[in-house]
Every structure is written in structure tokens, then in C-alpha cells.
Design a protein around this motif. Structure first.
Motif, mmCIF file in Angstrom:
data_model
loop_
_atom_site.group_PDB
_atom_site.id
_atom_site.type_symbol
_atom_site.label_atom_id
_atom_site.label_comp_id
_atom_site.label_asym_id
_atom_site.label_seq_id
_atom_site.Cartn_x
_atom_site.Cartn_y
_atom_site.Cartn_z
ATOM 1 N N GLN A 47 0.843 -1.204 0.000
ATOM 2 C CA GLN A 47 0.000 0.000 0.000
ATOM 3 C C GLN A 47 0.876 1.251 0.000
ATOM 4 O OE1 GLN A 47 -2.235 -0.775 3.582
ATOM 5 N NE2 GLN A 47 -3.984 -1.615 2.455
ATOM 6 N N ALA A 52 -0.343 -1.852 -6.720
ATOM 7 C CA ALA A 52 -1.665 -2.482 -6.807
ATOM 8 C C ALA A 52 -1.550 -3.976 -7.073
ATOM 9 C CB ALA A 52 -2.495 -1.809 -7.894
ATOM 10 N N TYR A 53 -0.589 -4.358 -7.892
ATOM 11 C CA TYR A 53 -0.381 -5.779 -8.202
ATOM 12 C C TYR A 53 -0.153 -6.579 -6.919
ATOM 13 C CZ TYR A 53 1.648 -10.010 -10.193
ATOM 14 O OH TYR A 53 1.914 -11.317 -10.513
ATOM 15 N N HIS A 56 -3.186 -6.610 -4.435
ATOM 16 C CA HIS A 56 -4.169 -7.597 -4.904
ATOM 17 C C HIS A 56 -3.715 -9.017 -4.564
ATOM 18 C CE1 HIS A 56 -6.062 -10.197 -8.029
ATOM 19 N NE2 HIS A 56 -7.118 -9.526 -7.627
ATOM 20 N N THR A 59 -3.631 -9.547 -0.545
ATOM 21 C CA THR A 59 -4.947 -9.610 0.109
ATOM 22 C C THR A 59 -5.624 -10.933 -0.250
ATOM 23 O OG1 THR A 59 -5.944 -8.296 -1.680
ATOM 24 C CG2 THR A 59 -5.331 -7.123 0.342
ATOM 25 N N THR A 60 -5.422 -11.394 -1.471
ATOM 26 C CA THR A 60 -5.947 -12.709 -1.880
ATOM 27 C C THR A 60 -5.300 -13.811 -1.044
ATOM 28 O OG1 THR A 60 -6.377 -11.926 -4.126
ATOM 29 C CG2 THR A 60 -6.199 -14.309 -3.812
ATOM 30 N N PRO A 148 -2.852 -5.659 -11.359
ATOM 31 C CA PRO A 148 -3.671 -6.812 -10.970
ATOM 32 C C PRO A 148 -4.276 -7.463 -12.206
ATOM 33 C CG PRO A 148 -4.134 -4.964 -9.532
ATOM 34 C CD PRO A 148 -3.249 -4.449 -10.642
ATOM 35 N N GLY A 149 -4.241 -8.795 -12.219
ATOM 36 C CA GLY A 149 -4.768 -9.552 -13.345
ATOM 37 C C GLY A 149 -3.703 -9.958 -14.345
#
Length: 151
Positions: A47, A52-53, A56, A59-60, A148-149
Motif C-alpha cells: 500500500q 496495486a499488483y 491484490h 490480500t488474496t 492486478p490480473g
């Protein structure tokens, strides 16, 4: 901020030895620490670093390790979150912030003492190593434009 017209390096392919060394550091750093505590470190540093990657991803991973949505939603504001985090977790989050942001004067004595009240010397070393590892991952992900993704 990354742009779709700027190609970024595929770090694992371009520097495989360094990438494997970082994986090894990360694994060694988290040895002996509770998985949910390590994920709190990874989330908070990510953070602070604007990754962001990694936010994500971790937190997963924290959810998979049993962390609640309520607590995950409060990591960014842990100092104001009252009893949602134990004093031990709060000490780790304070240490994470101090090592990640590293003021010119270094990690403040009160932050270090707070962590030392809950962890022995070996555990503090492991925590600092975990903070160092996630900061390296954050810098790698941000500089190579991971979002993310991407997995």
C-alpha cells in the motif's frame, strides 16, 4: 503510470538468476513467522509503495490464510482501527512503515522497542527481512508495470 505503448521488461525472463534469488529471499524471510502476519507486512508495504499488483496478490493470499475482510479493509488505517489489530500486529505494522518509508534518521527507537516487546531477536530479523523482500517485489512490480490480473 504505465502506458500500453511502452513495452516493459519481462524480468523473470531477462534476469532469471536475480528473480530466483528474490524468490529464495522471500521464502527464507518468512520462515518461522505466521502466514497472516507476513501477509499484513506485505499488504501494508505494498500500500505504501503504491503497488496495486502486490496489494491484490497479498490480500488474496491473506484471505486464503484465514484473514477476515473486515481486517483487510482496515490495514491502510490500522493506527485508527482500534482493537481490530493486536498490539503485536500493530508493532509489526509500525515496523513495516518505518522500514518501508525509512526516515533519514533510520527506524525510530520507539518503533524498534515496540516490536522488541513482542518478538525475540531472531523473529525481528525475520520480520525485517520480510519487509525488505516485499519492498523489493513492490519495486520490481511497479517498475515493470505489473497490474492486478497480469498473472
Amino acid at each position: 503510470m504505465t502506458s500500453p505503448d511502452v513495452s516493459r521488461v519481462d524480468f523473470p525472463k531477462a534476469a532469471p538468476k536475480v528473480y530466483r534469488a528474490l524468490i529464495a529471499l522471500d521464502a527464507a524471510a518468512s520462515e518461522g513467522l505466521e502466514p497472516t502476519l507476513v501477509e499484513l507486512v506485505r499488504i501494508r508495504a505494498s500500500q505504501l509503495n503504491g503497488c496495486a499488483y502486490c496489494v491484490h496478490m497479498h490480500t488474496t493470499d491473506a484471505r486464503k490464510a484465514g484473514e477476515s475482510e473486515e481486517r483487510l479493509n482496515l490495514v491502510a488505517v490500522w493506527q485508527e482501527a482500534g482493537a481490530f489489530f493486536t498490539e503485536r500486529e500493530r508493532a509489526v505494522l509500525a515496523l513495516t512503515e518505518a522500514v518501508t518509508l525509512l526516515p533519514r534518521a533510520g527506524v525510530p527507537d520507539d518503533v524498534y522497542r515496540r516490536a522488541a516487546a513482542h518478538f525475540d531477536e531472531a523473529s525481528i530479523a525475520q520480520l525485517i527481512a520480510s519487509i525488505l523482500a516485499i519492498n523489493a517485489w513492490n519495486r520490481l512490480a511497479v517498475s515493470t508495470g505489473r497490474v492486478p490480473g497480469d498473472d
